[in-house]
Design an enzyme around this catalytic site. Structure first.
Site, PDB file in Angstrom:
ATOM      1  N   GLU A  17       0.799  -1.219  -0.079  1.00  0.00           N
ATOM      2  CA  GLU A  17      -0.101   0.017  -0.035  1.00  0.00           C
ATOM      3  C   GLU A  17       0.926   1.328   0.081  1.00  0.00           C
ATOM      4  OE1 GLU A  17      -3.386   0.188  -0.231  1.00  0.00           O
ATOM      5  OE2 GLU A  17      -3.874  -1.724   0.120  1.00  0.00           O
ATOM      6  N   CYS A  26      -6.714   6.478  -4.832  1.00  0.00           N
ATOM      7  CA  CYS A  26      -6.065   5.273  -5.122  1.00  0.00           C
ATOM      8  C   CYS A  26      -6.316   4.842  -6.581  1.00  0.00           C
ATOM      9  CB  CYS A  26      -6.844   3.901  -4.207  1.00  0.00           C
ATOM     10  SG  CYS A  26      -8.295   3.234  -4.850  1.00  0.00           S
TER      11      CYS A  26
END
Length: 150
Positions: A17, A26
């Site tokens: 991540e 994202c």
């Protein structure tokens, strides 16, 4: 002693991540903060207008989300209890990344609950798209998860 699936999943999340102290979108276009967090403990979604967080806060939020997600993962995939902590961590990481709703309706879940390790590995490798395209980071992440299945 069984390994702690939350710690193992946290380690995977930290690798795949990254750590972003300010909110960002994202690859799937979802407002995110810290180590892939999309919600706060109070259930409120992350927004791009939110203030930055500290590294410690980001990791605490990640741990909270993983602990919150673990019972759902175990409920959806009871066979993981036989597969051990590493396999549970792999599917917990998957559920954190893709959502428990994705896990619930997936063939991956069916393969796990049928005790089909190889089938589950193959299913994991299908979950490599973000924003409509194959993402190299997701290919690596799914391969790391599949390796933990056994």
């Amino acid at each position: 002693m069984e390994s702690d699936p939350v710690k193992l999943a946290k380690d995977l999340c930290l690798v795949f991540e990254g750590l972003y102290l300010k909110p960002y979108l994202c690859p799937a276009g979802i407002p995110t903060i810290g180590v892939g967090s999309t919600f706060y403990e109070n259930g409120i979604r992350v927004s791009l207008a939110d203030p930055a967080v500290s590294r410690e806060r980001a990791i605490a939020l990640l741990e909270w989300e993983l602990r919150h997600c673990l019972p759902k993962v175990r409920s959806l995939c009871p066979a993981l209890g036989e597969w051990g902590g590493q396999a549970t961590a792999a599917i917990l990481d998957f559920a954190f990344n893709c959502g428990t709703g994705a896990l619930q309706g997936s063939t991956l879940r069916k393969k796990i609950n049928a005790d089909d390790v190889e089938g589950a590995k193959a299913e994991l490798m299908k979950w490599v798209r973000g924003g409509g395209r194959v993402l190299p980071g997701l290919v690596k992440r799914r391969a790391a998860e599949a390796a933990l299945l056994g």
